[in-house]
Design an enzyme around this catalytic site. Sequence first.
Site, PDB file in Angstrom:
ATOM      1  N   GLU A  91     -29.178  -5.569  66.488  1.00 38.36           N
ATOM      2  CA  GLU A  91     -27.985  -6.438  66.585  1.00 38.36           C
ATOM      3  C   GLU A  91     -27.992  -7.118  67.951  1.00 38.36           C
ATOM      4  OE1 GLU A  91     -25.214  -8.658  66.113  1.00 38.36           O
ATOM      5  OE2 GLU A  91     -25.142  -7.319  64.382  1.00 38.36           O
ATOM      6  N   ASP A 140     -25.754 -14.126  58.463  1.00 38.58           N
ATOM      7  CA  ASP A 140     -25.071 -15.405  58.704  1.00 38.58           C
ATOM      8  C   ASP A 140     -25.564 -16.398  57.651  1.00 38.58           C
ATOM      9  OD1 ASP A 140     -23.696 -14.530  61.040  1.00 38.58           O
ATOM     10  OD2 ASP A 140     -25.577 -14.679  62.139  1.00 38.58           O
ATOM     11  N   ASP A 176     -22.039 -12.803  50.356  1.00 42.96           N
ATOM     12  CA  ASP A 176     -20.884 -13.281  49.591  1.00 42.96           C
ATOM     13  C   ASP A 176     -20.944 -14.793  49.487  1.00 42.96           C
ATOM     14  OD1 ASP A 176     -20.515 -13.560  52.361  1.00 42.96           O
ATOM     15  OD2 ASP A 176     -18.345 -13.772  52.110  1.00 42.96           O
ATOM     16  N   ARG A 215     -17.916  -4.290  57.075  1.00 43.17           N
ATOM     17  CA  ARG A 215     -16.678  -4.996  57.438  1.00 43.17           C
ATOM     18  C   ARG A 215     -16.630  -6.370  56.769  1.00 43.17           C
ATOM     19  NH1 ARG A 215     -15.639  -5.440  63.763  1.00 43.17           N
ATOM     20  NH2 ARG A 215     -15.943  -3.210  63.654  1.00 43.17           N
ATOM     21  N   GLU A 217     -18.106  -7.248  54.036  1.00 42.48           N
ATOM     22  CA  GLU A 217     -17.911  -7.103  52.593  1.00 42.48           C
ATOM     23  C   GLU A 217     -16.425  -6.906  52.285  1.00 42.48           C
ATOM     24  OE1 GLU A 217     -20.662  -5.254  49.962  1.00 42.48           O
ATOM     25  OE2 GLU A 217     -19.183  -3.741  49.468  1.00 42.48           O
TER      26      GLU A 217
HETATM   27  C1  SAM Z   1     -22.182 -12.158  59.326  1.00 36.12           C
HETATM   28  S1  SAM Z   1     -22.530 -10.840  60.394  1.00 36.12           S
HETATM   29  C2  SAM Z   1     -22.596  -9.435  59.304  1.00 36.12           C
HETATM   30  C3  SAM Z   1     -22.416  -8.142  60.031  1.00 36.12           C
HETATM   31  C4  SAM Z   1     -22.537  -6.872  59.155  1.00 36.12           C
HETATM   32  N1  SAM Z   1     -23.831  -6.772  58.541  1.00 36.12           N
HETATM   33  C5  SAM Z   1     -21.452  -6.812  58.114  1.00 36.12           C
HETATM   34  O1  SAM Z   1     -21.776  -6.970  56.922  1.00 36.12           O
HETATM   35  O2  SAM Z   1     -20.290  -6.578  58.482  1.00 36.12           O
HETATM   36  C6  SAM Z   1     -24.249 -11.107  60.760  1.00 36.12           C
HETATM   37  C7  SAM Z   1     -24.719 -10.309  61.964  1.00 36.12           C
HETATM   38  O3  SAM Z   1     -26.123 -10.489  62.144  1.00 36.12           O
HETATM   39  C8  SAM Z   1     -26.408 -10.541  63.535  1.00 36.12           C
HETATM   40  N2  SAM Z   1     -27.699 -11.233  63.683  1.00 36.12           N
HETATM   41  C9  SAM Z   1     -27.952 -12.518  63.307  1.00 36.12           C
HETATM   42  N3  SAM Z   1     -29.241 -12.812  63.541  1.00 36.12           N
HETATM   43  C10 SAM Z   1     -29.814 -11.685  64.070  1.00 36.12           C
HETATM   44  C11 SAM Z   1     -31.138 -11.375  64.509  1.00 36.12           C
HETATM   45  N4  SAM Z   1     -32.108 -12.287  64.435  1.00 36.12           N
HETATM   46  N5  SAM Z   1     -31.372 -10.140  64.998  1.00 36.12           N
HETATM   47  C12 SAM Z   1     -30.377  -9.220  65.062  1.00 36.12           C
HETATM   48  N6  SAM Z   1     -29.101  -9.456  64.647  1.00 36.12           N
HETATM   49  C13 SAM Z   1     -28.837 -10.675  64.157  1.00 36.12           C
HETATM   50  C14 SAM Z   1     -25.219 -11.282  64.111  1.00 36.12           C
HETATM   51  O4  SAM Z   1     -25.053 -11.031  65.495  1.00 36.12           O
HETATM   52  C15 SAM Z   1     -24.072 -10.738  63.277  1.00 36.12           C
HETATM   53  O5  SAM Z   1     -23.469  -9.609  63.875  1.00 36.12           O
END
Ligand code: SAM
Length: 237
Positions: A91, A140, A176, A215, A217
Site C-alpha cells: 500500500e 482504483d 464495484d 471498507r 465494498e
Molecule cells: C480504491 S482503494 C481500495 C482499498 C481497499 N482495497 C478496499 O477495498 O477498501 C485502492 C487502493 O490501492 C492503493 N494502490 C493503488 N495503486 C497501488 C500500487 N501500485 N501499489 C500499492 N498500492 C496501490 C491505493 O493507495 C488505495 O489505497
Amino acid sequence: MSNNALTSARQSLRLYGRRKGKRLRPSRQALLDRALSSIRIDIDKEGVPITPKALFTDMVDAMWLEIGYGGGEHLAAQANTHQNVGFIGAEVFENGIASLLRHCEEKQLTNVRIFDDDVRALLPALAKGSLARVFLLYPDPWPKSKHAKRRFICPETLTALAQVMSPGAELRIATDHPAYARWCLQHGPVHPCFEWLVTGSADWRTGPADAVATRYEEKAIRAGRKPSYFTFAKTVF
Ligand SMILES: C[S@@+](CC[C@H](N)C(=O)[O-])C[C@H]1O[C@@H](n2cnc3c(N)ncnc32)[C@H](O)[C@@H]1O
C-alpha cells in the site's frame, strides 16, 4: 534481477494515486514511527530474490499478497484466520499503512509484512512462484477511458504477477465499477498465464465463500452498487 536493475526499474514507475492524505493523528504517527520499521520490506536490505523464508521468522505454509489493502481490515482478518500463511500487504497511502499497523497490533499478528511503496516495484524482487494467492480488491477504477492505461490490471502487471505466482495460485479481484469489471474480463481470460475460474453467473456476483468485506465494498453496497468478483488461476508460464 539484480538490486541495481530493480532500482532503475523502480525509478521508471509512475504512480497515479495519492501517498498522503489528511495529517495523521499524533497516535497514528507514533505507531507508524514505532512499528513500521520492524515489519517493513526493504528490497535493498532483504536481498533478492525475496523468499517467504527470508520474510517470516515463523514457518509459513504459503505466502499471500494483498495489493492496495486500503485500511487493512481485510488483510488483518485474513491473516488472523490463516496464521499459517505469511501475508504481504502493499500500500502506498500513509493513512492506510498506519491503519494496518493498528489492526496488526490489536490482533497481535506476527505473520504480516508491509511493502509501503508501489507493488510493481516489489513483484520483480520476489522469488518466482512464491505467491499462492493475490488479492486486488477494489483497485482504483480510473473510470474515464482516457485514464484506462492507469488501471492496475494490464498485460504487463498480469505477466509480472504470473511470474511470482505458483501454478494454481489464485488472483482474486473485486470491483464495484462496471468499466473495471469489463476491463478485467478483457484482460484476464486472454492472458496466456491465467484462466478465469467461473462456474456460472452467480459466483462472480457473490464472490468466494471466505471473502471478507473491505471498507470500499461496504461503501459500494451502501451506495447501491453491485460488486463483481473474479478469480483467475495461474496456469503455466
Ligand atoms: C480504491 S482503494 C481500495 C482499498 C481497499 N482495497 C478496499 O477495498 O477498501 C485502492 C487502493 O490501492 C492503493 N494502490 C493503488 N495503486 C497501488 C500500487 N501500485 N501499489 C500499492 N498500492 C496501490 C491505493 O493507495 C488505495 O489505497
